[in-house]
Design a protein around this motif. Sequence first.
Motif, PDB file in Angstrom:
ATOM      1  N   UNK A  27       1.691  -6.801  -2.608  1.00 25.27           N
ATOM      2  CA  UNK A  27       0.559  -6.176  -1.910  1.00 25.27           C
ATOM      3  C   UNK A  27       0.519  -6.594  -0.438  1.00 25.27           C
ATOM      4  N   UNK A  28       0.854  -7.841  -0.153  1.00 22.64           N
ATOM      5  CA  UNK A  28       0.869  -8.310   1.249  1.00 22.64           C
ATOM      6  C   UNK A  28       1.967  -7.585   2.038  1.00 22.64           C
ATOM      7  N   UNK A  29       3.134  -7.393   1.414  1.00 18.66           N
ATOM      8  CA  UNK A  29       4.208  -6.660   2.093  1.00 18.66           C
ATOM      9  C   UNK A  29       3.786  -5.217   2.360  1.00 18.66           C
ATOM     10  N   UNK A  69      -7.890   3.231   5.015  1.00 17.47           N
ATOM     11  CA  UNK A  69      -8.617   3.079   3.756  1.00 17.47           C
ATOM     12  C   UNK A  69      -7.730   2.424   2.695  1.00 17.47           C
ATOM     13  N   UNK A  70      -6.462   2.835   2.675  1.00 20.90           N
ATOM     14  CA  UNK A  70      -5.524   2.192   1.748  1.00 20.90           C
ATOM     15  C   UNK A  70      -5.378   0.707   2.062  1.00 20.90           C
ATOM     16  N   UNK A  74      -6.132  -2.293  -0.408  1.00 21.84           N
ATOM     17  CA  UNK A  74      -5.118  -3.324  -0.663  1.00 21.84           C
ATOM     18  C   UNK A  74      -5.714  -4.716  -0.491  1.00 21.84           C
ATOM     19  N   UNK A  75      -6.529  -4.877   0.554  1.00 22.20           N
ATOM     20  CA  UNK A  75      -7.183  -6.178   0.788  1.00 22.20           C
ATOM     21  C   UNK A  75      -8.105  -6.529  -0.384  1.00 22.20           C
ATOM     22  N   UNK A  76      -8.833  -5.526  -0.896  1.00 22.23           N
ATOM     23  CA  UNK A  76      -9.706  -5.765  -2.056  1.00 22.23           C
ATOM     24  C   UNK A  76      -8.885  -6.147  -3.287  1.00 22.23           C
ATOM     25  N   UNK A  80      -9.094  -9.476  -5.476  1.00 27.76           N
ATOM     26  CA  UNK A  80      -9.263  -9.454  -6.932  1.00 27.76           C
ATOM     27  C   UNK A  80      -8.185 -10.290  -7.625  1.00 27.76           C
ATOM     28  N   UNK A  81      -6.946 -10.185  -7.148  1.00 30.79           N
ATOM     29  CA  UNK A  81      -5.862 -10.983  -7.736  1.00 30.79           C
ATOM     30  C   UNK A  81      -6.119 -12.480  -7.562  1.00 30.79           C
ATOM     31  N   UNK A  82      -6.539 -12.868  -6.375  1.00 29.66           N
ATOM     32  CA  UNK A  82      -6.798 -14.293  -6.121  1.00 29.66           C
ATOM     33  C   UNK A  82      -7.963 -14.776  -6.980  1.00 29.66           C
TER      34      UNK A  82
END
Length: 197
Positions: A27-29, A69-70, A74-76, A80-82
């Motif tokens: 997701x970061x990439x 918006x994407x 992605x940040x959300x 959520x993953x963290x």
Amino acid sequence: MGNLFGRKRRSRVTEQDKAVLQQRDKLRQYQKRLSLNLEREREVARRLLREGRKEKAMLLLKKKRYQEQLLDKTENQISNLERMVQDIEFTQIEMKVIEGLKIGNECLNKMHQVMSIEEVERIIGETQDAVEYQRQIDEILAGSLTEEDEDAILEELNAITQEQMELPEVPSEPLPEEIPEASPVKNKPKPELVAAS
């Protein structure tokens, strides 16, 4: 130095952690790639506006807005993953605590089976008896006397004191104030009378 005493070092990272971290990295990439695209499309939109191609620039800005918006989504998802990683870690800690409580409870139950309340009361009673017995031995060895013994000793002491206190009779005549001059020593001090108490 590596492994001390031949012990292998165990990694604290579980397979679950690896999977979650890989998703986060992907997701970061993706986020980084979107950010680069946004900058590029913004520059292209400026160039198109300078060239007078307003409709093409508008279409590109709409695309850029969609990608922003994407980026937010992605940040959300990363958040959520963290949060999920933290929840998993906390749940693992809770499971260890519950397992520890379970083992402790089993241990206590086994100890209660070995020693009943009656057994504990018997041991405490025997201990108190032993302490009292030891106190009595200590008193005997130390020569301690009871209160009755102390009272009897004081009565005997008073009786003996009364017997010994028979004082001679005091003369009723007054004593002479001066000693007759028959004595050869003139400057001899007068004897003082000690009052009997």
